[in-house]
Design an enzyme around this catalytic site. Structure first.
Site, PDB file in Angstrom:
ATOM      1  N   ARG A   1      10.291   5.074  11.655  1.00 53.25           N
ATOM      2  CA  ARG A   1      10.877   4.618  10.389  1.00 53.25           C
ATOM      3  C   ARG A   1      10.456   3.176  10.141  1.00 53.25           C
ATOM      4  O   ARG A   1      10.416   2.365  11.082  1.00 53.25           O
ATOM      5  CB  ARG A   1      12.409   4.644  10.431  1.00 53.25           C
ATOM      6  CG  ARG A   1      13.017   6.000  10.579  1.00 53.25           C
ATOM      7  CD  ARG A   1      12.898   6.866   9.354  1.00 53.25           C
ATOM      8  NE  ARG A   1      13.538   6.309   8.180  1.00 53.25           N
ATOM      9  CZ  ARG A   1      13.342   6.756   6.934  1.00 53.25           C
ATOM     10  NH1 ARG A   1      12.499   7.742   6.719  1.00 53.25           N
ATOM     11  NH2 ARG A   1      13.973   6.213   5.916  1.00 53.25           N
ATOM     12  N   ILE A   2      10.167   2.862   8.893  1.00 49.42           N
ATOM     13  CA  ILE A   2       9.912   1.465   8.533  1.00 49.42           C
ATOM     14  C   ILE A   2      11.272   0.805   8.339  1.00 49.42           C
ATOM     15  O   ILE A   2      12.166   1.366   7.691  1.00 49.42           O
ATOM     16  CB  ILE A   2       9.073   1.395   7.247  1.00 49.42           C
ATOM     17  CG1 ILE A   2       7.673   1.944   7.553  1.00 49.42           C
ATOM     18  CG2 ILE A   2       8.993  -0.038   6.725  1.00 49.42           C
ATOM     19  CD1 ILE A   2       6.756   2.023   6.368  1.00 49.42           C
TER      20      ILE A   2
ATOM     21  N   HIS B   1       2.745   0.398  20.050  1.00 50.00           N
ATOM     22  CA  HIS B   1       1.911   0.974  18.990  1.00 50.00           C
ATOM     23  C   HIS B   1       0.623   1.493  19.634  1.00 50.00           C
ATOM     24  O   HIS B   1       0.010   0.797  20.453  1.00 50.00           O
ATOM     25  CB  HIS B   1       1.593  -0.104  17.943  1.00 50.00           C
ATOM     26  CG  HIS B   1       0.801   0.432  16.803  1.00 50.00           C
ATOM     27  ND1 HIS B   1       1.354   1.201  15.799  1.00 50.00           N
ATOM     28  CD2 HIS B   1      -0.523   0.349  16.524  1.00 50.00           C
ATOM     29  CE1 HIS B   1       0.417   1.549  14.948  1.00 50.00           C
ATOM     30  NE2 HIS B   1      -0.740   1.045  15.366  1.00 50.00           N
TER      31      HIS B   1
ATOM     32  N   SER C   1      -0.607  -1.280  22.338  1.00 48.59           N
ATOM     33  CA  SER C   1      -0.126  -2.668  22.292  1.00 48.59           C
ATOM     34  C   SER C   1       1.397  -2.658  22.295  1.00 48.59           C
ATOM     35  O   SER C   1       2.022  -1.827  21.630  1.00 48.59           O
ATOM     36  CB  SER C   1      -0.559  -3.340  20.980  1.00 48.59           C
ATOM     37  OG  SER C   1      -1.947  -3.241  20.772  1.00 48.59           O
TER      38      SER C   1
ATOM     39  N   THR D   1      -0.702   7.857  28.581  1.00 44.39           N
ATOM     40  CA  THR D   1      -0.607   7.557  30.018  1.00 44.39           C
ATOM     41  C   THR D   1      -0.565   6.042  30.235  1.00 44.39           C
ATOM     42  O   THR D   1       0.174   5.541  31.082  1.00 44.39           O
ATOM     43  CB  THR D   1      -1.830   8.158  30.757  1.00 44.39           C
ATOM     44  OG1 THR D   1      -1.860   9.531  30.453  1.00 44.39           O
ATOM     45  CG2 THR D   1      -1.748   7.970  32.247  1.00 44.39           C
TER      46      THR D   1
ATOM     47  N   GLU E   1       0.474   3.872  27.877  1.00 45.44           N
ATOM     48  CA  GLU E   1       1.738   3.401  27.280  1.00 45.44           C
ATOM     49  C   GLU E   1       2.871   3.465  28.302  1.00 45.44           C
ATOM     50  O   GLU E   1       3.708   2.562  28.376  1.00 45.44           O
ATOM     51  CB  GLU E   1       2.110   4.264  26.062  1.00 45.44           C
ATOM     52  CG  GLU E   1       1.176   4.096  24.887  1.00 45.44           C
ATOM     53  CD  GLU E   1       1.636   4.879  23.653  1.00 45.44           C
ATOM     54  OE1 GLU E   1       2.848   4.957  23.396  1.00 45.44           O
ATOM     55  OE2 GLU E   1       0.767   5.424  22.945  1.00 45.44           O
TER      56      GLU E   1
HETATM   57  C1  GRF Z   1       3.559   6.897  21.060  1.00 43.97           C
HETATM   58  O1  GRF Z   1       2.164   7.052  21.008  1.00 43.97           O
HETATM   59  C2  GRF Z   1       3.984   5.586  20.460  1.00 43.97           C
HETATM   60  O2  GRF Z   1       3.066   4.556  20.711  1.00 43.97           O
HETATM   61  C3  GRF Z   1       3.992   5.926  18.990  1.00 43.97           C
HETATM   62  O3  GRF Z   1       4.519   7.221  18.925  1.00 43.97           O
HETATM   63  C4  GRF Z   1       4.259   7.905  20.150  1.00 43.97           C
HETATM   64  C5  GRF Z   1       5.590   8.318  20.675  1.00 43.97           C
HETATM   65  O4  GRF Z   1       5.510   9.124  21.797  1.00 43.97           O
HETATM   66  N1  GRF Z   1       4.699   4.932  18.242  1.00 43.97           N
HETATM   67  P1  GRF Z   1       6.819   9.464  22.638  1.00 43.97           P
HETATM   68  O5  GRF Z   1       7.884   9.934  21.655  1.00 43.97           O
HETATM   69  O6  GRF Z   1       7.239   8.240  23.381  1.00 43.97           O
HETATM   70  O7  GRF Z   1       6.389  10.590  23.541  1.00 43.97           O
END
Ligand code: GRF
Length: 231
Positions: free
Chosen positions: A109-110, A127, A154, A190, A192
């Site tokens: 959501r924005i 992101h 990021s 992976t 993230e």
């Molecule tokens: C991730 O790629 C996050 O960076 C993006 O949405 C995806 C969410 O994945 N904003 P999850 O719901 O954490 O599996």
């Protein structure tokens, strides 16, 4: 003697008072949420997730939270007339939980400028791109279409402009010629799952902060996002 040695060789036990109160906002699968749940459980993050809020009912991320005995809440955006009213309800729920830190983990959501200002310096997002490249959605498709060979994710402080707050850290992934967006998304995810807990660890140890629009780690200005490497 055993006890004394143990106490000296490990970090002091975290009491609820020394743990930051984290509220995680999600919209879907919640795999980043899971990585954060695990990192809190293993005390890598000096924090406790005091609530998970989804803007969509019945998403899998809510189940992940329930399985970890974390209180869950749905603030369904479709039940509100406009963005302001939705953000107001969301803010009320977060503040009732007395959040020290608001973590956006796949929250789609924005947010209004007023909401963002209210959590200035204590709201963080992940992101799936190497910001400032590919703000917005469909980042993996766009990176492949452009033929770039480096992509990634990021973690940044949230400010009023979409995906534009101070970037704290990034992890990179190479793009292979044969990559589909799904394959690339899997490899980025992976990364993230390792990058996000690391940044939250710093925040919860009071090593990371935002002053004005500038991020600091260990009192040093982050002129550039930190590039972290994970396996
Ligand atoms: C991730 O790629 C996050 O960076 C993006 O949405 C995806 C969410 O994945 N904003 P999850 O719901 O954490 O599996």
């Amino acid at each position: 003697m055993m006890n004394l040695l143990c106490a000296m060789s490990t970090k002091p036990a975290l009491t609820p008072r020394s743990r930051k109160r984290i509220v995680v906002l999600i919209s879907g699968n919640g795999s980043n949420l899971q990585a954060i749940i695990d990192a809190c459980a293993e005390q890598r993050i000096a924090g406790q997730i005091v609530g998970v809020i989804s803007n969509r009912p019945a998403v899998y991320g809510l189940m992940r939270a329930e399985l970890a005995d974390i209180p869950t809440f749905v603030v369904d955006h479709t039940a509100f007339l406009n963005r302001e009213q939705f953000d107001q309800a969301l803010m009320q729920q977060i503040d009732q939980l007395r959040a020290d830190l608001v973590v956006l983990a796949g929250f789609m959501r924005i947010l209004t400028a007023g909401f963002v200002a209210h959590y200035h310096g204590r709201m963080i997002n992940i992101h799936p791109s190497l910001l400032p490249a590919y703000k917005g959605t469909h980042t993996h498709e766009r990176a492949i279409a452009d033929g770039v060979n480096e992509h990634g994710c990021s973690v940044h402080f949230v400010t009023a402009d979409l995906d534009s707050g101070a970037v704290i850290a990034q992890a990179t992934v190479s793009i292979e010629l044969s990559d589909t967006p799904e394959q690339l998304a899997t490899r980025v995810l992976t990364q993230e799952h390792q990058l996000y807990p690391q940044v939250l660890t710093w925040f919860c140890e009071d090593r990371l902060k935002l002053e004005g629009e500038q991020a600091y780690l260990d009192q040093q200005v982050l002129e550039q996002p930190l590039r972290l490497e994970f396996s």
